[in-house]
Design an enzyme around this catalytic site. Structure first.
Site, PDB file in Angstrom:
ATOM      1  N   CYS A  44      11.520  -0.431   7.821  1.00 10.08           N
ATOM      2  CA  CYS A  44      11.731  -1.667   7.047  1.00 10.08           C
ATOM      3  C   CYS A  44      12.944  -1.493   6.124  1.00 10.08           C
ATOM      4  O   CYS A  44      12.954  -0.626   5.250  1.00 10.08           O
ATOM      5  CB  CYS A  44      10.486  -1.945   6.212  1.00 10.08           C
ATOM      6  SG  CYS A  44      10.705  -3.250   5.002  1.00 10.08           S
ATOM      7  N   CYS A  80      13.042 -10.253   8.621  1.00 14.52           N
ATOM      8  CA  CYS A  80      12.949 -11.345   7.646  1.00 14.52           C
ATOM      9  C   CYS A  80      14.334 -11.881   7.277  1.00 14.52           C
ATOM     10  O   CYS A  80      14.443 -12.921   6.630  1.00 14.52           O
ATOM     11  CB  CYS A  80      12.174 -10.898   6.412  1.00 14.52           C
ATOM     12  SG  CYS A  80      12.814  -9.397   5.685  1.00 14.52           S
ATOM     13  N   ASN A 121      -1.107   1.709   5.415  1.00  8.17           N
ATOM     14  CA  ASN A 121       0.029   0.973   4.880  1.00  8.17           C
ATOM     15  C   ASN A 121       0.657   0.239   6.058  1.00  8.17           C
ATOM     16  O   ASN A 121       1.106   0.882   7.004  1.00  8.17           O
ATOM     17  CB  ASN A 121       1.028   1.952   4.252  1.00  8.17           C
ATOM     18  CG  ASN A 121       2.315   1.281   3.766  1.00  8.17           C
ATOM     19  OD1 ASN A 121       3.326   1.941   3.599  1.00  8.17           O
ATOM     20  ND2 ASN A 121       2.297  -0.017   3.544  1.00  8.17           N
ATOM     21  N   GLY A 122       0.680  -1.096   5.991  1.00  5.52           N
ATOM     22  CA  GLY A 122       1.258  -1.871   7.090  1.00  5.52           C
ATOM     23  C   GLY A 122       0.359  -3.025   7.464  1.00  5.52           C
ATOM     24  O   GLY A 122      -0.561  -3.384   6.727  1.00  5.52           O
ATOM     25  N   CYS A 130       0.778  -1.234   0.000  1.00  8.22           N
ATOM     26  CA  CYS A 130       0.000   0.000   0.000  1.00  8.22           C
ATOM     27  C   CYS A 130       0.813   1.289   0.000  1.00  8.22           C
ATOM     28  O   CYS A 130       1.889   1.373   0.584  1.00  8.22           O
ATOM     29  CB  CYS A 130      -0.980   0.055   1.153  1.00  8.22           C
ATOM     30  SG  CYS A 130      -1.998  -1.415   1.270  1.00  8.22           S
ATOM     31  N   TYR A 157      14.408  -2.740  -2.017  1.00  6.37           N
ATOM     32  CA  TYR A 157      13.536  -3.123  -3.107  1.00  6.37           C
ATOM     33  C   TYR A 157      12.256  -2.300  -3.240  1.00  6.37           C
ATOM     34  O   TYR A 157      11.883  -1.904  -4.339  1.00  6.37           O
ATOM     35  CB  TYR A 157      13.191  -4.612  -2.935  1.00  6.37           C
ATOM     36  CG  TYR A 157      12.079  -5.143  -3.791  1.00  6.37           C
ATOM     37  CD1 TYR A 157      12.264  -5.307  -5.161  1.00  6.37           C
ATOM     38  CD2 TYR A 157      10.855  -5.479  -3.246  1.00  6.37           C
ATOM     39  CE1 TYR A 157      11.236  -5.796  -5.954  1.00  6.37           C
ATOM     40  CE2 TYR A 157       9.824  -5.976  -4.031  1.00  6.37           C
ATOM     41  CZ  TYR A 157      10.024  -6.127  -5.386  1.00  6.37           C
ATOM     42  OH  TYR A 157       9.018  -6.598  -6.161  1.00  6.37           O
ATOM     43  N   GLY A 215       1.185  -0.790  -4.593  1.00  5.05           N
ATOM     44  CA  GLY A 215      -0.024  -1.616  -4.571  1.00  5.05           C
ATOM     45  C   GLY A 215      -0.818  -1.446  -5.844  1.00  5.05           C
ATOM     46  O   GLY A 215      -1.066  -0.311  -6.261  1.00  5.05           O
TER      47      GLY A 215
END
Ligand code: SF4
Length: 483
Positions: free
Chosen positions: A255, A455, A106-107, A5, A261, A32
């Site tokens: 993040c 991650c 967003n999230g 988003c 990316y 998105g």
């Protein structure tokens, strides 16, 4: 991996805010592509238009012309909770106390289960975590008992009550009849920035956006990033900042994949341009894992800046080895490895004259399932490449994301279950190397900045309940204890 988003908000009396919002969310389309929407207010009534599809599918000149007002917010959606269907398109709208508000998210929240219990809601009543927040806000909306409508400050009051309860990732943009608001969670997982329309001494309006290019495109000047836990309220008196989440809970963890990316290369985060950071990732990758070769090429498009950096650091010529079909708007979700590889072939095609007989360094940003890289390597081999060396500009992705990025289950993450030698064999490359986390952070070059890299490491900065980890609607494997 898919983004989750883009949000945009604008307060600009006398300007076509629907057009500005269209331009803003169009600049955020990469975040998105499932649905798009906007809410516009003329100071009294809020109109919401949203639908499935790209921004240009949902809005045209006629739709925009029918949205007069001086404040607006917009959203582009990729779903991580809630199905990809119309009722989950955003903004989410609630009518309450003779008034209403719209919300774009967003999230991804991580404690909706516990909150639902607290609020007495039953599963299935709300369609997504964003819808859930709207419901909580509506419950907290202070409506006078005498039947009069909600006060102008009602949304801010509700937000102050609800925001401290939320855990996980959220950058929200909200709108009621007379205010535009933006807020980031205590960790600042997702970006959100503030811009100004007009000169500093006489502002003509204010803009909120997930990324700075959305400010550039509407002619706004970047002012600053919102701080984690900060709520910004914009109205006819200007911009006001409120610490909506207790400072003890504030712990910045942007993040790190925004740099690797997700974000546009022309975005600025933590004061650093993303394209330059990606080039530095390539330079460090070259120093960390050098190789003799004839050509360096990036996998279009996010692998290209790192490939430029790799080439610059090694002196190996940088060239194009693959052409991307620029008319492919969204990547279709194709189940099964074979179908996914076909999808890659539809998107990318090799330039044979650049490849034949050469030793090639292929630079890409991430390996998730390995599908893209395997298909790319096969194409390069078929086009006559003599050697293929794969270099990845971030460490192996080995854990799922619970904060709004669609990373598959752990058992689908190829790096979580394979050694480098096994990966080299599966991908069909002569060598494979990843950038180390230390080098990734050094390449971003934002000293003192906090990052989420869960991650890559399994260290989750915000709690991830086991129910969420094992939920069938959010199919993740159990995460380790929060760091
Ligand atoms: S887990 Fe990974 S993708 Fe998710 S917020 Fe953290 S760094 Fe970003």
């Amino acid at each position: 991996m898919k983004e989750a988003c883009g949000v945009f908000g604008v307060y600009a009396p006398g300007q076509g805010v629907a057009q500005l919002t269209f331009d803003g969310i169009y600049a955020l389309q990469h975040r998105g592509q499932e649905s798009a929407g906007m809410a516009v207010s003329d100071g009294e009534a809020i109109t919401v238009v949203k639908d499935m599809g790209l921004v240009t599918t949902v809005f045209d000149e006629r739709t925009i012309a029918c949205l007069p007002g001086h404040l607006a917010m917009g959203h582009t959606r990729y779903s991580t909770t809630g199905a990809s269907e119309w009722r989950n398109a955003q903004p989410v709208y609630r009518s309450v106390g003779g008034s209403g508000f719209a919300l774009g998210h967003n999230g991804n929240l991580t404690n909706t289960g516990a909150l639902a219990e607290r609020a007495g809601m039953f599963p299935g009543v709300v369609a997504s975590d964003s819808d859930f927040v709207a419901e909580l806000l509506a419950q907290e909306f202070p409506v006078p008992a005498d039947g009069a409508g909600a006060s102008a400050a009602a949304l801010e009051t509700a937000l102050r009550a609800v925001l401290p309860l939320l855990e996980g990732a959220f950058s929200f943009v909200l709108l009621d009849a007379t205010h535009v608001m933006g807020v980031r969670d205590a960790h600042g997982f997702r970006p959100l920035c503030l811009g100004r329309l007009g000169p500093a001494d006489q502002p003509e309006g204010w803009v909120l956006a997930s990324e700075t290019p959305a400010l550039d495109i509407v002619g706004a000047t970047f002012v600053r990033e919102l701080e984690p836990g900060e709520l910004v309220v914009i109205d006819d008196e200007g911009v006001r900042s409120v610490q909506a989440i207790a400072t003890e809970r504030v712990d910045p963890h942007l993040c790190i994949f925004e740099f690797v990316y997700f974000a546009r290369p022309d975005s600025r985060l933590y004061g650093k341009e993303v394209h330059a950071a990606r080039r530095r990732m390539g330079e460090r990758l070259a120093a960390q894992a050098p190789v003799e070769a004839d050509l360096v090429m990036g996998v279009p498009e996010s692998g290209v800046p790192a490939a430029e950096g790799f080439a610059r650091a090694t002196g190996i010529p940088h060239g194009q080895g693959l052409v991307k079909n620029r008319y492919i708007g969204r990547t279709f979700i194709t189940p099964g490895q074979g179908a996914r590889e076909e999808g890659v072939r539809r998107k990318l095609n090799p330039l044979r004259e650049n490849i034949e007989g050469k030793r090639i360094v292929v630079v890409d940003d991430t390996i998730v399932r390995g599908t893209t890289q395997r298909a790319v390597v096969r194409m390069l081999r078929e086009a006559g490449a003599r050697e293929v060396h794969l270099r990845i500009s971030c460490p192996p992705v080995t854990w799922p994301c619970f904060y709004g990025i669609d990373i598959p289950r752990r058992d689908e993450l190829i790096a979580a279950r394979s050694t480098i030698a096994e990966l080299e064999e599966f991908l069909g490359v002569d060598s494979l190397a990843y950038l180390s986390l230390d080098n990734l952070v050094a390449a971003i070059d934002a000293p003192g900045a906090g990052f989420c890299s869960a991650c890559l490491t399994g260290n989750y900065p915000a709690p991830v309940p086991v129910e969420l980890a094992l939920s069938s609607t959010h199919p993740r494997q159990a995460a380790p204890a929060p760091a």
